[in-house]
Scaffold this motif. Sequence first.
Motif, PDB file in Angstrom:
ATOM      1  N   ALA A 105      33.697   5.869  -1.457  1.00  0.00           N
ATOM      2  CA  ALA A 105      32.341   5.410  -1.143  1.00  0.00           C
ATOM      3  C   ALA A 105      32.123   5.376   0.364  1.00  0.00           C
ATOM      4  O   ALA A 105      33.045   5.125   1.138  1.00  0.00           O
ATOM      5  CB  ALA A 105      32.102   4.026  -1.738  1.00  0.00           C
ATOM      6  N   ARG A 106      30.903   5.622   0.757  1.00  0.00           N
ATOM      7  CA  ARG A 106      30.506   5.527   2.169  1.00  0.00           C
ATOM      8  C   ARG A 106      29.671   4.279   2.413  1.00  0.00           C
ATOM      9  O   ARG A 106      29.454   3.896   3.568  1.00  0.00           O
ATOM     10  CB  ARG A 106      29.739   6.771   2.562  1.00  0.00           C
ATOM     11  N   TYR A 107      29.187   3.674   1.324  1.00  0.00           N
ATOM     12  CA  TYR A 107      28.329   2.490   1.425  1.00  0.00           C
ATOM     13  C   TYR A 107      28.718   1.477   0.359  1.00  0.00           C
ATOM     14  O   TYR A 107      29.136   1.855  -0.740  1.00  0.00           O
ATOM     15  CB  TYR A 107      26.854   2.857   1.211  1.00  0.00           C
ATOM     16  N   LEU A 108      28.534   0.224   0.685  1.00  0.00           N
ATOM     17  CA  LEU A 108      28.647  -0.854  -0.286  1.00  0.00           C
ATOM     18  C   LEU A 108      27.284  -1.515  -0.331  1.00  0.00           C
ATOM     19  O   LEU A 108      26.700  -1.805   0.720  1.00  0.00           O
ATOM     20  CB  LEU A 108      29.730  -1.859   0.130  1.00  0.00           C
ATOM     21  N   THR A 109      26.743  -1.706  -1.532  1.00  0.00           N
ATOM     22  CA  THR A 109      25.418  -2.306  -1.674  1.00  0.00           C
ATOM     23  C   THR A 109      25.497  -3.541  -2.572  1.00  0.00           C
ATOM     24  O   THR A 109      26.465  -3.740  -3.301  1.00  0.00           O
ATOM     25  CB  THR A 109      24.404  -1.314  -2.275  1.00  0.00           C
ATOM     26  N   VAL A 110      24.448  -4.323  -2.513  1.00  0.00           N
ATOM     27  CA  VAL A 110      24.312  -5.485  -3.377  1.00  0.00           C
ATOM     28  C   VAL A 110      22.821  -5.773  -3.550  1.00  0.00           C
ATOM     29  O   VAL A 110      22.025  -5.509  -2.653  1.00  0.00           O
ATOM     30  CB  VAL A 110      25.051  -6.720  -2.798  1.00  0.00           C
ATOM     31  N   LYS A 111      22.462  -6.246  -4.726  1.00  0.00           N
ATOM     32  CA  LYS A 111      21.088  -6.688  -4.980  1.00  0.00           C
ATOM     33  C   LYS A 111      21.103  -8.210  -5.093  1.00  0.00           C
ATOM     34  O   LYS A 111      21.989  -8.786  -5.721  1.00  0.00           O
ATOM     35  CB  LYS A 111      20.550  -6.090  -6.279  1.00  0.00           C
ATOM     36  N   THR A 112      20.116  -8.842  -4.492  1.00  0.00           N
ATOM     37  CA  THR A 112      19.981 -10.283  -4.573  1.00  0.00           C
ATOM     38  C   THR A 112      18.505 -10.654  -4.599  1.00  0.00           C
ATOM     39  O   THR A 112      17.641  -9.801  -4.394  1.00  0.00           O
ATOM     40  CB  THR A 112      20.730 -10.974  -3.411  1.00  0.00           C
ATOM     41  N   LEU A 113      18.230 -11.902  -4.863  1.00  0.00           N
ATOM     42  CA  LEU A 113      16.847 -12.366  -4.908  1.00  0.00           C
ATOM     43  C   LEU A 113      16.241 -12.272  -3.520  1.00  0.00           C
ATOM     44  O   LEU A 113      16.844 -12.725  -2.536  1.00  0.00           O
ATOM     45  CB  LEU A 113      16.802 -13.801  -5.426  1.00  0.00           C
ATOM     46  N   GLY A 114      15.071 -11.657  -3.429  1.00  0.00           N
ATOM     47  CA  GLY A 114      14.408 -11.436  -2.148  1.00  0.00           C
ATOM     48  C   GLY A 114      13.897 -12.708  -1.502  1.00  0.00           C
ATOM     49  O   GLY A 114      13.727 -13.748  -2.155  1.00  0.00           O
TER      50      GLY A 114
ATOM     51  N   GLY B 191      28.272  -8.497   6.954  1.00  0.00           N
ATOM     52  CA  GLY B 191      27.925  -7.156   7.412  1.00  0.00           C
ATOM     53  C   GLY B 191      26.870  -6.399   6.643  1.00  0.00           C
ATOM     54  O   GLY B 191      26.610  -5.234   6.935  1.00  0.00           O
ATOM     55  N   PHE B 192      26.230  -7.032   5.650  1.00  0.00           N
ATOM     56  CA  PHE B 192      25.179  -6.348   4.909  1.00  0.00           C
ATOM     57  C   PHE B 192      23.848  -6.454   5.652  1.00  0.00           C
ATOM     58  O   PHE B 192      23.548  -7.472   6.276  1.00  0.00           O
ATOM     59  CB  PHE B 192      25.014  -6.947   3.507  1.00  0.00           C
ATOM     60  N   LEU B 193      23.062  -5.395   5.547  1.00  0.00           N
ATOM     61  CA  LEU B 193      21.732  -5.350   6.154  1.00  0.00           C
ATOM     62  C   LEU B 193      20.689  -5.226   5.052  1.00  0.00           C
ATOM     63  O   LEU B 193      20.910  -4.512   4.065  1.00  0.00           O
ATOM     64  CB  LEU B 193      21.624  -4.131   7.077  1.00  0.00           C
ATOM     65  N   PRO B 194      19.534  -5.882   5.219  1.00  0.00           N
ATOM     66  CA  PRO B 194      18.458  -5.675   4.237  1.00  0.00           C
ATOM     67  C   PRO B 194      18.073  -4.203   4.255  1.00  0.00           C
ATOM     68  O   PRO B 194      17.924  -3.602   5.320  1.00  0.00           O
ATOM     69  CB  PRO B 194      17.308  -6.537   4.760  1.00  0.00           C
ATOM     70  N   PHE B 195      17.954  -3.616   3.069  1.00  0.00           N
ATOM     71  CA  PHE B 195      17.695  -2.179   2.994  1.00  0.00           C
ATOM     72  C   PHE B 195      16.356  -1.881   2.344  1.00  0.00           C
ATOM     73  O   PHE B 195      15.574  -1.095   2.844  1.00  0.00           O
ATOM     74  CB  PHE B 195      18.836  -1.500   2.229  1.00  0.00           C
ATOM     75  N   GLU B 196      16.078  -2.507   1.188  1.00  0.00           N
ATOM     76  CA  GLU B 196      14.845  -2.186   0.481  1.00  0.00           C
ATOM     77  C   GLU B 196      14.464  -3.319  -0.463  1.00  0.00           C
ATOM     78  O   GLU B 196      15.315  -3.884  -1.139  1.00  0.00           O
ATOM     79  CB  GLU B 196      15.036  -0.903  -0.327  1.00  0.00           C
ATOM     80  N   ASN B 197      13.164  -3.634  -0.490  1.00  0.00           N
ATOM     81  CA  ASN B 197      12.634  -4.523  -1.513  1.00  0.00           C
ATOM     82  C   ASN B 197      12.309  -3.664  -2.723  1.00  0.00           C
ATOM     83  O   ASN B 197      11.556  -2.700  -2.617  1.00  0.00           O
ATOM     84  CB  ASN B 197      11.365  -5.241  -1.022  1.00  0.00           C
TER      85      ASN B 197
ATOM     86  N   GLN C 147      17.614  -5.211  -1.965  1.00  0.00           N
ATOM     87  CA  GLN C 147      18.852  -4.444  -1.925  1.00  0.00           C
ATOM     88  C   GLN C 147      19.365  -4.484  -0.496  1.00  0.00           C
ATOM     89  O   GLN C 147      18.601  -4.255   0.454  1.00  0.00           O
ATOM     90  CB  GLN C 147      18.643  -3.005  -2.379  1.00  0.00           C
ATOM     91  N   MET C 148      20.656  -4.793  -0.360  1.00  0.00           N
ATOM     92  CA  MET C 148      21.295  -4.843   0.951  1.00  0.00           C
ATOM     93  C   MET C 148      22.379  -3.777   0.978  1.00  0.00           C
ATOM     94  O   MET C 148      22.960  -3.429  -0.037  1.00  0.00           O
ATOM     95  CB  MET C 148      21.858  -6.239   1.206  1.00  0.00           C
ATOM     96  N   LEU C 149      22.666  -3.280   2.190  1.00  0.00           N
ATOM     97  CA  LEU C 149      23.568  -2.151   2.370  1.00  0.00           C
ATOM     98  C   LEU C 149      24.555  -2.453   3.483  1.00  0.00           C
ATOM     99  O   LEU C 149      24.206  -3.064   4.499  1.00  0.00           O
ATOM    100  CB  LEU C 149      22.738  -0.909   2.755  1.00  0.00           C
ATOM    101  N   ARG C 150      25.797  -2.011   3.263  1.00  0.00           N
ATOM    102  CA  ARG C 150      26.831  -2.136   4.297  1.00  0.00           C
ATOM    103  C   ARG C 150      27.525  -0.788   4.404  1.00  0.00           C
ATOM    104  O   ARG C 150      28.199  -0.358   3.468  1.00  0.00           O
ATOM    105  CB  ARG C 150      27.848  -3.197   3.936  1.00  0.00           C
ATOM    106  N   PRO C 151      27.370  -0.100   5.549  1.00  0.00           N
ATOM    107  CA  PRO C 151      28.120   1.150   5.719  1.00  0.00           C
ATOM    108  C   PRO C 151      29.615   0.841   5.771  1.00  0.00           C
ATOM    109  O   PRO C 151      30.032  -0.201   6.267  1.00  0.00           O
ATOM    110  CB  PRO C 151      27.635   1.674   7.074  1.00  0.00           C
ATOM    111  N   LEU C 152      30.409   1.756   5.233  1.00  0.00           N
ATOM    112  CA  LEU C 152      31.868   1.556   5.244  1.00  0.00           C
ATOM    113  C   LEU C 152      32.510   2.392   6.341  1.00  0.00           C
ATOM    114  O   LEU C 152      31.999   3.358   6.791  1.00  0.00           O
ATOM    115  CB  LEU C 152      32.465   1.937   3.881  1.00  0.00           C
TER     116      LEU C 152
END
Length: 153
Positions: free
Chosen positions: A101-110, A129-135, A148-153
Amino acid sequence: MKADLSLLEEGGGSVAAEILAGLTQWFARQEAVASYVALAQTHPTIIVRDGTAAIGFLTLKDHFGIQSEIAVMGVRATHHRAGFGTALVQRAIKEAAARGARYLTVKTLGAESADAGYAKTRAFYGAVGFLPFENLIGVWGADTPCLQMLRPL
């Protein structure tokens, strides 16, 4: 923090069920809990133990060969803010990278939700290290904002 982390390629459903049962502030919808338990049963799940007791878990779900998602994560409320969640994410980063994987993502309540518990959840993911990516609209229903939050690996 004293912790032992182990990876189960499958079979983590019983640990997930036990831990999520004590986290009803975050996991109140029984149909969602059932789907998370099923994911932990069939997907790679990292278990953190303090001695012999499981105190937390994190389940990964791979997408498209370049992304791993934290599909569900839970740490017993009695062990919050003790470094166990951070240890789980750090291990997940290593596992995701090992899987290509090149990215690790997670979904959480906005943030549109006023839920204080989820404000802490978003802060936790930001701190590791996660950044907000998309609602994402409509993922969990019209009244449940998904970030959705994203963390580059």
